[in-house]
Motif scaffolding. Structure first.
Motif, PDB file in Angstrom:
ATOM      1  N   GLN A 299       2.256 -10.791   5.154  1.00 15.19           N
ATOM      2  CA  GLN A 299       3.248 -11.558   4.024  1.00 15.19           C
ATOM      3  C   GLN A 299       2.708 -11.323   2.573  1.00 15.19           C
ATOM      4  O   GLN A 299       3.397 -11.643   1.662  1.00 15.19           O
ATOM      5  N   VAL A 300       1.562 -10.647   2.599  1.00 17.07           N
ATOM      6  CA  VAL A 300       0.702 -10.455   0.918  1.00 17.07           C
ATOM      7  C   VAL A 300       1.659  -9.336   0.519  1.00 17.07           C
ATOM      8  O   VAL A 300       1.628  -8.337   1.139  1.00 17.07           O
ATOM      9  N   THR A 301       2.360  -9.549  -0.828  1.00 14.32           N
ATOM     10  CA  THR A 301       3.079  -8.528  -1.442  1.00 14.32           C
ATOM     11  C   THR A 301       2.319  -7.747  -2.336  1.00 14.32           C
ATOM     12  O   THR A 301       2.770  -6.556  -2.634  1.00 14.32           O
ATOM     13  N   GLN A 302       1.011  -8.635  -3.050  1.00 14.23           N
ATOM     14  CA  GLN A 302       0.354  -7.815  -4.018  1.00 14.23           C
ATOM     15  C   GLN A 302      -0.709  -7.153  -3.331  1.00 14.23           C
ATOM     16  O   GLN A 302      -1.789  -7.909  -2.685  1.00 14.23           O
ATOM     17  N   LEU A 303      -1.234  -5.922  -3.226  1.00 17.66           N
ATOM     18  CA  LEU A 303      -2.410  -5.435  -2.772  1.00 17.66           C
ATOM     19  C   LEU A 303      -3.288  -4.781  -3.693  1.00 17.66           C
ATOM     20  O   LEU A 303      -3.171  -3.696  -4.426  1.00 17.66           O
ATOM     21  N   ASP A 304      -4.242  -5.735  -3.956  1.00 18.17           N
ATOM     22  CA  ASP A 304      -5.463  -5.166  -4.836  1.00 18.17           C
ATOM     23  C   ASP A 304      -6.418  -4.713  -3.735  1.00 18.17           C
ATOM     24  O   ASP A 304      -6.461  -4.742  -2.564  1.00 18.17           O
ATOM     25  N   GLU A 305      -7.477  -4.096  -4.330  1.00 18.42           N
ATOM     26  CA  GLU A 305      -8.675  -3.726  -3.873  1.00 18.42           C
ATOM     27  C   GLU A 305      -9.265  -4.666  -2.452  1.00 18.42           C
ATOM     28  O   GLU A 305      -9.433  -4.283  -1.480  1.00 18.42           O
ATOM     29  N   SER A 306      -9.313  -6.131  -2.844  1.00 20.19           N
ATOM     30  CA  SER A 306      -9.858  -7.136  -1.881  1.00 20.19           C
ATOM     31  C   SER A 306      -8.722  -7.293  -0.691  1.00 20.19           C
ATOM     32  O   SER A 306      -9.369  -7.281   0.329  1.00 20.19           O
ATOM     33  N   ALA A 307      -7.324  -7.124  -1.030  1.00 20.23           N
ATOM     34  CA  ALA A 307      -6.714  -7.495  -0.087  1.00 20.23           C
ATOM     35  C   ALA A 307      -6.366  -6.289   0.990  1.00 20.23           C
ATOM     36  O   ALA A 307      -6.483  -6.411   2.363  1.00 20.23           O
ATOM     37  N   ILE A 308      -6.906  -4.938   0.450  1.00 22.39           N
ATOM     38  CA  ILE A 308      -6.931  -3.572   1.145  1.00 22.39           C
ATOM     39  C   ILE A 308      -8.282  -3.842   2.116  1.00 22.39           C
ATOM     40  O   ILE A 308      -8.140  -3.445   3.511  1.00 22.39           O
ATOM     41  N   GLU A 309      -9.237  -4.543   1.696  1.00 21.42           N
ATOM     42  CA  GLU A 309     -10.361  -4.335   2.468  1.00 21.42           C
ATOM     43  C   GLU A 309      -9.990  -5.593   3.600  1.00 21.42           C
ATOM     44  O   GLU A 309     -10.855  -5.278   4.581  1.00 21.42           O
ATOM     45  N   LEU A 310      -9.303  -6.440   3.384  1.00 17.47           N
ATOM     46  CA  LEU A 310      -9.102  -7.604   4.347  1.00 17.47           C
ATOM     47  C   LEU A 310      -8.614  -7.190   5.571  1.00 17.47           C
ATOM     48  O   LEU A 310      -8.699  -6.998   6.846  1.00 17.47           O
ATOM     49  N   HIS A 311      -7.410  -5.942   5.248  1.00 16.74           N
ATOM     50  CA  HIS A 311      -6.499  -5.179   6.215  1.00 16.74           C
ATOM     51  C   HIS A 311      -7.622  -4.571   6.999  1.00 16.74           C
ATOM     52  O   HIS A 311      -7.533  -4.642   8.318  1.00 16.74           O
ATOM     53  N   LEU A 312      -8.375  -3.706   6.283  1.00 15.62           N
ATOM     54  CA  LEU A 312      -9.399  -2.691   7.137  1.00 15.62           C
ATOM     55  C   LEU A 312     -10.261  -3.729   7.920  1.00 15.62           C
ATOM     56  O   LEU A 312     -10.486  -3.214   9.160  1.00 15.62           O
ATOM     57  N   GLN A 313     -10.800  -4.676   7.339  1.00 19.65           N
ATOM     58  CA  GLN A 313     -11.823  -5.506   8.296  1.00 19.65           C
ATOM     59  C   GLN A 313     -11.167  -5.992   9.324  1.00 19.65           C
ATOM     60  O   GLN A 313     -11.882  -6.025  10.574  1.00 19.65           O
ATOM     61  N   LEU A 314     -10.034  -6.492   9.137  1.00 19.39           N
ATOM     62  CA  LEU A 314      -9.292  -7.042  10.382  1.00 19.39           C
ATOM     63  C   LEU A 314      -9.020  -6.198  11.372  1.00 19.39           C
ATOM     64  O   LEU A 314      -8.999  -6.240  12.626  1.00 19.39           O
ATOM     65  N   GLY A 315      -8.364  -4.833  10.987  1.00 14.48           N
ATOM     66  CA  GLY A 315      -8.045  -3.881  11.859  1.00 14.48           C
ATOM     67  C   GLY A 315      -9.431  -3.461  12.593  1.00 14.48           C
ATOM     68  O   GLY A 315      -9.343  -3.148  13.923  1.00 14.48           O
ATOM     69  N   ASN A 316     -10.507  -3.230  12.165  1.00 16.31           N
ATOM     70  CA  ASN A 316     -11.551  -2.818  12.779  1.00 16.31           C
ATOM     71  C   ASN A 316     -11.928  -3.807  13.746  1.00 16.31           C
ATOM     72  O   ASN A 316     -12.598  -3.416  14.695  1.00 16.31           O
ATOM     73  N   LEU A 317     -12.113  -5.012  13.268  1.00 19.31           N
ATOM     74  CA  LEU A 317     -12.402  -6.135  14.229  1.00 19.31           C
ATOM     75  C   LEU A 317     -11.637  -5.919  15.555  1.00 19.31           C
ATOM     76  O   LEU A 317     -12.116  -6.260  16.754  1.00 19.31           O
ATOM     77  N   PHE A 318     -10.325  -5.817  15.653  1.00 16.73           N
ATOM     78  CA  PHE A 318      -9.400  -5.677  16.388  1.00 16.73           C
ATOM     79  C   PHE A 318      -9.902  -4.601  17.401  1.00 16.73           C
ATOM     80  O   PHE A 318      -9.902  -4.644  18.739  1.00 16.73           O
ATOM     81  N   ARG A 319     -10.194  -3.402  16.846  1.00 19.62           N
ATOM     82  CA  ARG A 319     -10.474  -2.133  17.527  1.00 19.62           C
ATOM     83  C   ARG A 319     -11.804  -2.500  18.234  1.00 19.62           C
ATOM     84  O   ARG A 319     -11.801  -2.103  19.400  1.00 19.62           O
ATOM     85  N   LYS A 320     -12.796  -3.142  17.619  1.00 22.94           N
ATOM     86  CA  LYS A 320     -13.993  -3.343  18.438  1.00 22.94           C
ATOM     87  C   LYS A 320     -13.882  -4.170  19.332  1.00 22.94           C
ATOM     88  O   LYS A 320     -14.382  -4.349  20.515  1.00 22.94           O
ATOM     89  N   ARG A 321     -12.946  -5.319  19.224  1.00 25.45           N
ATOM     90  CA  ARG A 321     -12.728  -6.190  20.376  1.00 25.45           C
ATOM     91  C   ARG A 321     -12.046  -5.495  21.582  1.00 25.45           C
ATOM     92  O   ARG A 321     -11.797  -6.227  22.656  1.00 25.45           O
ATOM     93  N   GLY A 322     -11.348  -4.366  21.271  1.00 25.89           N
ATOM     94  CA  GLY A 322     -10.477  -3.582  22.502  1.00 25.89           C
ATOM     95  C   GLY A 322      -9.057  -3.955  22.311  1.00 25.89           C
ATOM     96  O   GLY A 322      -8.424  -3.611  23.334  1.00 25.89           O
ATOM     97  N   GLU A 323      -8.726  -4.662  21.167  1.00 31.95           N
ATOM     98  CA  GLU A 323      -7.214  -5.082  20.912  1.00 31.95           C
ATOM     99  C   GLU A 323      -6.771  -3.835  20.144  1.00 31.95           C
ATOM    100  O   GLU A 323      -6.481  -4.331  19.134  1.00 31.95           O
ATOM    101  N   VAL A 324      -6.357  -2.848  20.723  1.00 31.09           N
ATOM    102  CA  VAL A 324      -6.176  -1.574  19.897  1.00 31.09           C
ATOM    103  C   VAL A 324      -4.708  -1.828  19.585  1.00 31.09           C
ATOM    104  O   VAL A 324      -4.359  -1.373  18.332  1.00 31.09           O
TER     105      VAL A 324
END
Length: 393
Positions: free
Chosen positions: A62-87
């Motif tokens: 829902q975040v419409t403005q993506l700065d460096e920190s928002a992009i980092e949040l997306h990547l962190q969350l995606g990596n956590l899901f992958r490590k957990r096996g929730e591909v």
């Protein structure tokens, strides 16, 4: 196990969120309403901790403005899901982020890289390869992407594609991959041999030796194919070349060389080989091979095996010594043949249960040869171990 560890995986994400919160507070005067506020960030963490990740994904998308920190949040969350096996969730996060407009080329490359690893984890290798190829064409993570394409080809046993990827990687890194490519030629030769395409297998094994003249496997394979074709002199030459490259393979070479050299009437070369083996290798197996030659000539090998026990004691020599000993007339007369046989059988069982090979990189110890270690995936790292513990053939 990952489920129990998941709360701990939130720590780095929490740190990233805290950093993002600091940035967003400093930009509060100009930030649009669609940017995550402190309450939403806290809610995101609660959703993750309470195992409600879909709501966490929704909050980020829902975040419409993506700065460096928002992009980092997306990547962190995606990596956590992958490590957990929730591909599936990792894919959703990364695909949603990649679809965002106005991403810089560098960020696109970073997201595409994560997406490629998501596909690999999901087993969708063709999609992963497409992402890696796109990274290469865009000039991002070139060497890493080429290596991943090579590994994908390995996993699906497309050895010609693996050769092509290895050559591209060789050009990109400026480092020789000839030893690796030789293994791929050997894999192709093995496939041809299993398909009973003897001539093609010979040609492919020869390609392996041409690619890397120091590839022990290629020479062993070529020797086996030459022997099967009835060319014992050529096979013996290939086997001897393999021994010259790595004396650890002596246990795998004694029996083939015995067949090829003595079968073609070249006992002199075989005797010289055994003499050289005793000088080059610490193995006791040459003593057993010499005892076999004495027995073939009708000579009692007991004294020679006794010498072997003195010079290079091992269970293999002792087992062979006991086998000869239990057949001696005076031993039979004394009733010692049965105890000798029992001890020999016990030694044989010990040798049969011991590992025959070991990976020099990770220590994996199988009883059969693997040219790619199943544990660490290294090629050509598994070789015979403690050859004095086993008998040839």
């Amino acid at each position: 196990m990952l489920d129990s560890l998941f709360p701990w995986l939130l720590v780095p994400l929490g740190l990233a969120l805290g950093w993002a919160l600091g940035r967003r507070q400093s930009l509060a005067a100009t930030a649009p309403a669609a940017v995550l506020n402190p309450e939403q960030i806290g809610g995101l963490l609660r959703q993750l901790a309470s195992d409600d990740p879909d709501q966490a994904i929704a909050a980020l998308t829902q975040v419409t403005q993506l700065d460096e920190s928002a992009i980092e949040l997306h990547l962190q969350l995606g990596n956590l899901f992958r490590k957990r096996g929730e591909v599936d969730r990792a894919l959703r996060v990364h695909e949603t982020l990649l679809a965002r407009p106005n991403l810089s080329p560098a960020v696109q490359g970073q997201v595409r890289r994560e997406l490629a690893y998501d596909y690999m984890r999901a087993g969708i290798m063709d999609h992963a390869e497409q992402q890696f190829e796109r990274l290469i064409s865009d000039g991002h993570y070139v060497a890493e992407s080429l290596d991943q394409i090579r590994q994908i080809a390995e996993q699906i046993h497309d050895w010609r594609a693996a050769i092509a990827a290895a050559r591209r990687l060789e050009a990109a890194q400026g480092e020789s991959k000839r030893a690796l490519i030789a293994q791929y030629w050997c894999e192709l030769a093995e496939e041809a041999r299993r398909a009973k395409k003897a001539e093609e297998a010979l040609q492919l094994a020869q390609r392996g030796t041409e690619e890397d003249a120091d590839c022990v496997r290629a020479h062993l394979l070529l020797g086996g194919l030459q022997e099967a074709a009835g060319d014992k002199p050529a096979a013996a030459k290939s086997y001897l070349r393999a021994f010259a490259l790595d004396a650890r393979y002596l246990p795998d070479l004694l029996e083939p060389l015995y067949r090829c050299l003595l079968g073609s009437g070249d006992s002199e070369t075989y005797l010289q080989f055994l003499k050289d083996a005793k000088e080059i290798s610490a193995s006791s197996l040459p003593f057993i091979a010499e005892a076999r030659l004495l027995a073939d000539e009708g000579i009692d090998p007991l004294d020679h095996l006794a010498q072997g026990l003195e010079v290079r004691p091992s269970r293999a020599v002792l087992a062979q010594f006991l086998e000869v000993l239990e057949k001696q007339p005076n031993v039979i007369a004394a009733g010692l043949d049965k105890p000798a046989a029992s001890l020999r059988l016990a030694l044989r069982r010990l040798m049969e249960s011991a590992p025959r090979y070991q990976c020099s990189h990770c220590g994996f110890s199988p009883r059969q040869q693997f040219w790619q270690c199943p544990s660490c995936k290294r090629w050509g790292s598994i070789a015979p171990i403690d050859e004095a513990m086993r008998l040839p053939g």
